[in-house]
Scaffold this motif. Structure first.
Motif, PDB file in Angstrom:
ATOM      1  N   TRP A  20       0.822  -1.202   0.000  1.00  0.00           N
ATOM      2  CA  TRP A  20       0.000   0.000   0.000  1.00  0.00           C
ATOM      3  C   TRP A  20       0.855   1.251   0.000  1.00  0.00           C
ATOM      4  O   TRP A  20       2.030   1.226   0.315  1.00  0.00           O
ATOM      5  CB  TRP A  20      -1.002   0.014   1.131  1.00  0.00           C
ATOM      6  N   HIS A  22       1.715   4.759   1.583  1.00  0.00           N
ATOM      7  CA  HIS A  22       1.656   5.360   2.906  1.00  0.00           C
ATOM      8  C   HIS A  22       1.902   6.862   2.743  1.00  0.00           C
ATOM      9  O   HIS A  22       2.949   7.271   2.234  1.00  0.00           O
ATOM     10  CB  HIS A  22       2.718   4.745   3.817  1.00  0.00           C
ATOM     11  N   PHE A  54      -2.754   4.169   3.108  1.00  0.00           N
ATOM     12  CA  PHE A  54      -2.721   4.527   4.520  1.00  0.00           C
ATOM     13  C   PHE A  54      -2.430   6.022   4.560  1.00  0.00           C
ATOM     14  O   PHE A  54      -1.328   6.453   4.245  1.00  0.00           O
ATOM     15  CB  PHE A  54      -1.630   3.733   5.245  1.00  0.00           C
ATOM     16  N   ASP A  56      -2.056   9.102   6.749  1.00  0.00           N
ATOM     17  CA  ASP A  56      -1.850   9.608   8.101  1.00  0.00           C
ATOM     18  C   ASP A  56      -1.812  11.134   8.068  1.00  0.00           C
ATOM     19  O   ASP A  56      -0.818  11.741   7.694  1.00  0.00           O
ATOM     20  CB  ASP A  56      -0.559   9.052   8.690  1.00  0.00           C
ATOM     21  N   ALA A  88      -7.458   4.082   4.584  1.00  0.00           N
ATOM     22  CA  ALA A  88      -7.544   4.286   6.031  1.00  0.00           C
ATOM     23  C   ALA A  88      -7.032   5.702   6.283  1.00  0.00           C
ATOM     24  O   ALA A  88      -5.878   6.003   6.013  1.00  0.00           O
ATOM     25  CB  ALA A  88      -6.693   3.269   6.780  1.00  0.00           C
ATOM     26  N   TYR A 123      -4.176   1.146  10.783  1.00  0.00           N
ATOM     27  CA  TYR A 123      -3.275   0.133  10.237  1.00  0.00           C
ATOM     28  C   TYR A 123      -3.940  -1.238  10.264  1.00  0.00           C
ATOM     29  O   TYR A 123      -3.942  -1.964   9.264  1.00  0.00           O
ATOM     30  CB  TYR A 123      -1.979   0.134  11.047  1.00  0.00           C
ATOM     31  N   LEU A 126      -6.817  -1.554   7.687  1.00  0.00           N
ATOM     32  CA  LEU A 126      -6.341  -1.683   6.309  1.00  0.00           C
ATOM     33  C   LEU A 126      -5.665  -3.031   6.082  1.00  0.00           C
ATOM     34  O   LEU A 126      -5.831  -3.659   5.043  1.00  0.00           O
ATOM     35  CB  LEU A 126      -5.379  -0.535   5.985  1.00  0.00           C
TER      36      LEU A 126
END
Length: 137
Positions: A20, A22, A54, A56, A88, A123, A126
């Protein structure tokens, strides 16, 4: 993780172990930079063929509220068309930025996006694989 793009406000990496993309956002950025970063993210999705992201945004301080319509109607559709099925999204600690995220996500139906206040929970969601059973886009 292999870093694909790095700026003071965004680090985009490919996590080969999880397959994935990030994204790590931080600080305040202007509209032009935000759009440029979004296009860089799309480029990295296409480059890696990532199907999960992901995102963040814990340290994000906004900077893209003016782009909400474009992000919701154009960008996220392109993300889905590039093959992403699940995101996510770790919500910003900054309350204004968090409000902007909620306004954006209220307009998005694809890809499947779930929000979290905890990095570990995002985390795990996902990674679980259940996330890829998202809506048909």
């Amino acid at each position: 993780m292999k870093i694909l793009f790095e700026s003071p406000h965004l680090i985009s990496s490919y996590d080969a172990a999880n397959s994935w993309l990030h994204l790590h956002w931080q600080g305040r950025h202007n509209e032009a930079d935000s759009k440029s970063y979004a296009l860089e993210v799309l480029k990295n999705i296409r480059l890696t063929r990532a199907t999960r992201v992901f995102n963040d945004a814990t340290l994000d301080k906004d900077g893209w509220s003016e782009l909400t319509r474009w992000l919701a109607q154009d960008f996220m559709q392109q993300v889905a068309e590039a093959g992403v099925v699940a995101v996510a999204w770790v919500l910003p600690e900054n309350l204004l930025a968090r409000t902007h995220v909620h306004n954006l996500l209220a307009q998005v139906s694809c890809p499947l996006i779930d929000t979290f206040v905890d990095v570990e929970a995002a985390y795990n969601w996902l990674k679980s694989g259940a996330a890829v059973a998202g809506p048909d886009c």
